[in-house]
Design a protein around this motif. Structure first.
Motif, mmCIF file in Angstrom:
data_model
loop_
_atom_site.group_PDB
_atom_site.id
_atom_site.type_symbol
_atom_site.label_atom_id
_atom_site.label_comp_id
_atom_site.label_asym_id
_atom_site.label_seq_id
_atom_site.Cartn_x
_atom_site.Cartn_y
_atom_site.Cartn_z
ATOM 1 N N PHE A 52 -9.320 -3.965 7.535
ATOM 2 C CA PHE A 52 -7.903 -3.672 7.759
ATOM 3 C C PHE A 52 -7.708 -2.227 8.199
ATOM 4 O O PHE A 52 -8.467 -1.331 7.818
ATOM 5 C CB PHE A 52 -7.099 -3.923 6.471
ATOM 6 N N THR A 53 -6.672 -2.022 9.001
ATOM 7 C CA THR A 53 -6.260 -0.685 9.402
ATOM 8 C C THR A 53 -5.252 -0.159 8.392
ATOM 9 O O THR A 53 -4.203 -0.771 8.177
ATOM 10 C CB THR A 53 -5.613 -0.701 10.804
ATOM 11 N N ASP A 54 -5.555 0.960 7.745
ATOM 12 C CA ASP A 54 -4.674 1.519 6.736
ATOM 13 C C ASP A 54 -3.496 2.249 7.373
ATOM 14 O O ASP A 54 -3.670 3.016 8.334
ATOM 15 C CB ASP A 54 -5.438 2.494 5.836
ATOM 16 N N ILE A 55 -2.309 2.005 6.821
ATOM 17 C CA ILE A 55 -1.087 2.665 7.308
ATOM 18 C C ILE A 55 -0.333 3.216 6.097
ATOM 19 O O ILE A 55 0.065 2.458 5.211
ATOM 20 C CB ILE A 55 -0.188 1.681 8.082
ATOM 21 N N LYS A 358 -1.702 -9.320 10.965
ATOM 22 C CA LYS A 358 -1.862 -8.104 11.782
ATOM 23 C C LYS A 358 -3.126 -7.333 11.421
ATOM 24 O O LYS A 358 -3.467 -6.353 12.087
ATOM 25 C CB LYS A 358 -0.651 -7.200 11.610
ATOM 26 N N GLU A 360 -3.545 -5.367 8.891
ATOM 27 C CA GLU A 360 -3.107 -4.034 8.497
ATOM 28 C C GLU A 360 -2.940 -3.988 6.980
ATOM 29 O O GLU A 360 -2.594 -4.994 6.354
ATOM 30 C CB GLU A 360 -1.782 -3.670 9.167
ATOM 31 N N TYR A 362 -0.835 -1.746 4.141
ATOM 32 C CA TYR A 362 0.208 -0.748 3.949
ATOM 33 C C TYR A 362 0.035 -0.101 2.578
ATOM 34 O O TYR A 362 -0.058 -0.788 1.556
ATOM 35 C CB TYR A 362 1.585 -1.394 4.068
ATOM 36 N N GLU A 397 6.340 -3.202 4.763
ATOM 37 C CA GLU A 397 5.845 -2.877 6.105
ATOM 38 C C GLU A 397 6.553 -1.676 6.711
ATOM 39 O O GLU A 397 5.959 -0.902 7.461
ATOM 40 C CB GLU A 397 6.007 -4.098 7.016
#
Length: 455
Positions: A52-55, A358, A360, A362, A397
């Motif tokens: 996952f892409t960390d946001i 996605k 992602e 969060y 999100e």
């Protein structure tokens, strides 16, 4: 002769055209019969944090309305009646201080009036749990006795269209403290918990709990005004035994005890409505972090690895995280894990939300906004309250926080649907004795609102 030959040739051409057309139609029909649709088997997915892409998401409180409809029914006009407490003068004297007691014994008129007012006290109904089905609000109502700590209770229905209030069940004081709560409308019937405290006969030590606690799950028979026990929990209920249920499934979490009376684990059971029986769906050992929650497609199981990191598994995927926390939500390919320092009154609250669509993740630090507050899932979103006296909904999100209502009961979430009871009585107080908290209400009419929404 030529004319006859010409007619014959023309007929031959027409017959040949028709024959070709039929052949094409037949060929098409044969082709359509041979077409087979491909069936794709669902693939079980394995995920880790590195997928996952960390946001990092910043929290922002909004003054506008939330992007979903919040329904509200105000039933403050519902008069729930009262109970005469029938307090004796002797019991009333035990409630007052030495000065009033001595003045009363000396015949002081003011002290007499105080004792008389206590013996004539009325306890008005206080809503402690509610749920809604179609246009009917069901509510459990307690009538507390602040002297004997015995209580009476009733179950009411309130028609939001006609404003009609009906008492469906009533229990009078039988000498023990009892209460109802955790109302859920499941599979066409109303279910609730019935809890009671029975004074121990051999209670002698102040260090010992003076009460035995029993709790049951009951189904309300509206036609005959009866409570039918479907589960005898005794000492084995979690604080909110039906928190794992939905509109169609009734699941309880039960503590397991050994022969020596010590807890040895916890079992999750589901009620079979057709056979009136309970089926074990998962058993966790004592001290484990295992947990089960319902999703829209089935169950989500939380376990931990040898480093106590949370693992979430459903029929569709397995997520191996590097987070030490608790699974609080799993809906629409969204997984929520909460990391809380509960030993320090929830002063630290970090939320990790995995979006499997996605890919992602969060990251939200809620510590500044939710100190000493509990956090609950609401579909793909989160509900919490804090010392401001309001309940909020957070959309992870985007980090947007919307005000829902004044702080009320613990929110009840069933899939995407969440409901909250906001019941604020004007007069009254809470007192605690022998480990029991009594909420006494002296208001005839007070604010009672029920909120629900889907997201």
């Amino acid at each position: 002769m030529k004319k006859i030959l010409s007619v014959f040739i023309a007929l031959s051409v027409i017959m040949s055209f028709v024959s070709c057309k039929d052949k094409k139609q037949n060929d098409t029909a044969v082709y359509e019969q041979e077409t087979v649709e491909e069936v794709t088997e669902p693939v079980f997915m394995e995920y880790t944090d590195s997928d996952f892409t960390d946001i990092d998401v910043q929290i922002s409180f909004q003054t506008s309305k939330p992007p979903f409809t919040v329904n509200c029914v105000d039933f403050s006009d519902a008069y729930l009646g009262y109970r005469i407490l029938n307090i004796s003068e002797e019991e009333a004297l035990d409630c007052v201080g030495n000065a009033i007691r001595e003045s009363y014994q000396q015949g002081d008129e003011q002290a007499k009036n105080i004792i008389k007012s206590i013996t004539e006290m009325k306890s008005y109904g206080l809503v402690n749990s509610a749920c809604i089905h179609d246009n009917i609000i069901y509510m459990s109502v307690n009538y507390e006795n602040i002297v004997s700590y015995h209580s009476e209770y009733s179950v009411f229905s309130y028609n939001t269209d006609t404003k009609e209030l009906n008492e469906l069940y009533s229990c009078k004081n039988d000498g023990n403290r009892a209460e109802t709560g955790n109302l859920r409308y499941i599979n066409g019937a109303l279910y609730l918990t019935y809890s009671c405290y029975e004074k121990k006969e051999n209670y002698v030590s102040e260090d010992e709990d003076p009460y035995d606690y029993y709790s049951y799950i009951c189904r309300l028979d509206e036609e005959n005004h009866e409570l039918i026990k479907v589960y005898d929990g005794n000492m084995g209920f979690s604080p909110y035994p039906m928190e794992y249920s939905t509109d169609e499934r009734l699941i309880v979490s039960v503590d397991d005890f050994g022969e020596d009376g010590k807890q040895i684990g916890r079992t999750f059971k589901e009620y079979d409505f057709s056979s009136d029986s309970w089926n074990v769906i998962y058993t966790a050992k004592l001290g484990s972090k295992d947990n089960v929650i319902l999703t829209e497609n089935g169950l989500a199981l939380q376990t931990v690895d040898d480093k106590k990191n949370v693992i979430v598994e459903t029929d569709d995927f397995r997520l191996s995280s590097q987070i030490k926390g608790k699974l609080i939500g799993c809906c629409d390919n969204t997984v929520m894990i909460l990391q809380s320092d509960y030993l320090m009154n929830y002063t630290t609250n970090k939320l990790y939300v995995y979006n499997l669509d996605k890919m992602e993740r969060y990251l939200l630090d809620l510590s500044s906004y939710t100190s000493r507050a509990l956090i609950y899932s609401s579909g793909k979103n989160v509900v919490f309250n804090n010392n401001t006296g309001f309940t909020y909904c957070l959309i992870p999100e985007i980090g947007a926080v919307f005000t829902i209502c004044k702080s009320g009961s613990i929110p009840v979430s069933c899939g995407r649907k969440t409901s909250i009871l906001s019941s604020n009585h004007i007069d009254g107080y809470s007192i605690r004795k022998d480990g029991i908290t009594v909420h006494y209400n002296s208001s005839e009419l007070y604010e009672k609102k029920f909120y629900w929404w889907e997201n």
